[in-house]
Design a protein around this motif. Sequence first.
Motif, mmCIF file in Angstrom:
data_model
loop_
_atom_site.group_PDB
_atom_site.id
_atom_site.type_symbol
_atom_site.label_atom_id
_atom_site.label_comp_id
_atom_site.label_asym_id
_atom_site.label_seq_id
_atom_site.Cartn_x
_atom_site.Cartn_y
_atom_site.Cartn_z
ATOM 1 N N ASP A 229 0.828 -1.207 0.000
ATOM 2 C CA ASP A 229 0.000 0.000 0.000
ATOM 3 C C ASP A 229 0.862 1.256 0.000
ATOM 4 O O ASP A 229 0.589 2.213 -0.731
ATOM 5 N N GLU A 230 1.897 1.257 0.839
ATOM 6 C CA GLU A 230 2.770 2.423 0.941
ATOM 7 C C GLU A 230 3.541 2.649 -0.368
ATOM 8 O O GLU A 230 3.614 3.771 -0.877
ATOM 9 N N TRP A 231 4.105 1.573 -0.908
ATOM 10 C CA TRP A 231 4.867 1.685 -2.150
ATOM 11 C C TRP A 231 3.985 2.110 -3.311
ATOM 12 O O TRP A 231 4.386 2.926 -4.144
ATOM 13 N N PHE A 232 2.772 1.556 -3.364
ATOM 14 C CA PHE A 232 1.896 1.864 -4.484
ATOM 15 C C PHE A 232 1.406 3.306 -4.421
ATOM 16 O O PHE A 232 1.313 3.989 -5.443
ATOM 17 N N GLU A 233 1.089 3.786 -3.239
ATOM 18 C CA GLU A 233 0.680 5.185 -3.082
ATOM 19 C C GLU A 233 1.823 6.112 -3.486
ATOM 20 O O GLU A 233 1.611 7.127 -4.163
ATOM 21 N N TYR A 234 3.025 5.754 -3.077
ATOM 22 C CA TYR A 234 4.209 6.535 -3.443
ATOM 23 C C TYR A 234 4.370 6.572 -4.957
ATOM 24 O O TYR A 234 4.609 7.634 -5.555
#
Length: 240
Positions: free
Chosen positions: A90-95
């Motif tokens: 989730d964090e990587w994809f939002e980034y």
Amino acid sequence: MAGRIEESGYHIEDLKGAEKLCKEILELCPQRSSSRVEFLLSTCTTFRLLATFDHPTNVKDPHATEYYLDEAVRYSKEAVQLSSATDNWDEWFEYAMCLALRFKQSKKLSDRQTALDIYKETLNSKEYGVHMQILAANWAARTLFPDDVKTASCMFSQAVELLPKAISRNITQIEQQVILSRAVRFASAAATLKMQSNKKASEAVRLLEVERGVIAGLYIIERTESAHLEEVHMELAKKV
């Protein structure tokens, strides 16, 4: 709050309120708190929505948009750095999404390359589920278009070809609707770009056939569920 706004539709006043609230929460949240990542993602989502908000006047302040995207990238990057989980997709994809959006605004090639690297890693890794890979292929295509139509076409095609793998008897009705929506949108985009990039009608037709297969698969699941319901409770099945 930002998540609820994104799901249900939003107004600029909602987003401004979410921005203020998220900042206040982050100021009170310890730097190493386990809940800080969640608040960082909510703040990032708020700034991302502010940057892409469609004003009624259709007039956007480019400086405000640049500020919102910079803030979205900053908060999402902090979420990535802070997350200690191995499965922090989730964090990587939002980034990656924030970088891709900022690239569309600023044309900073390093933003595009970092976003594409994240999407490609998601596609090539067995750690991520098919739904994540479909989203990664879609966003990779959107990031590349219109600068690289050929590669964008390949990414959209990959998204379409992954869709049948998302179908199973265990998916919910909402998940079925999401898959159906993606099948129609992705197949149309993939077929169009395929024609633009290599002029091969056969490839475009093949992708549209994949779409038809997905729709047929979802229909079979629905009919199977209805048949099972008829066996268990005939009167209830008639009301459905």
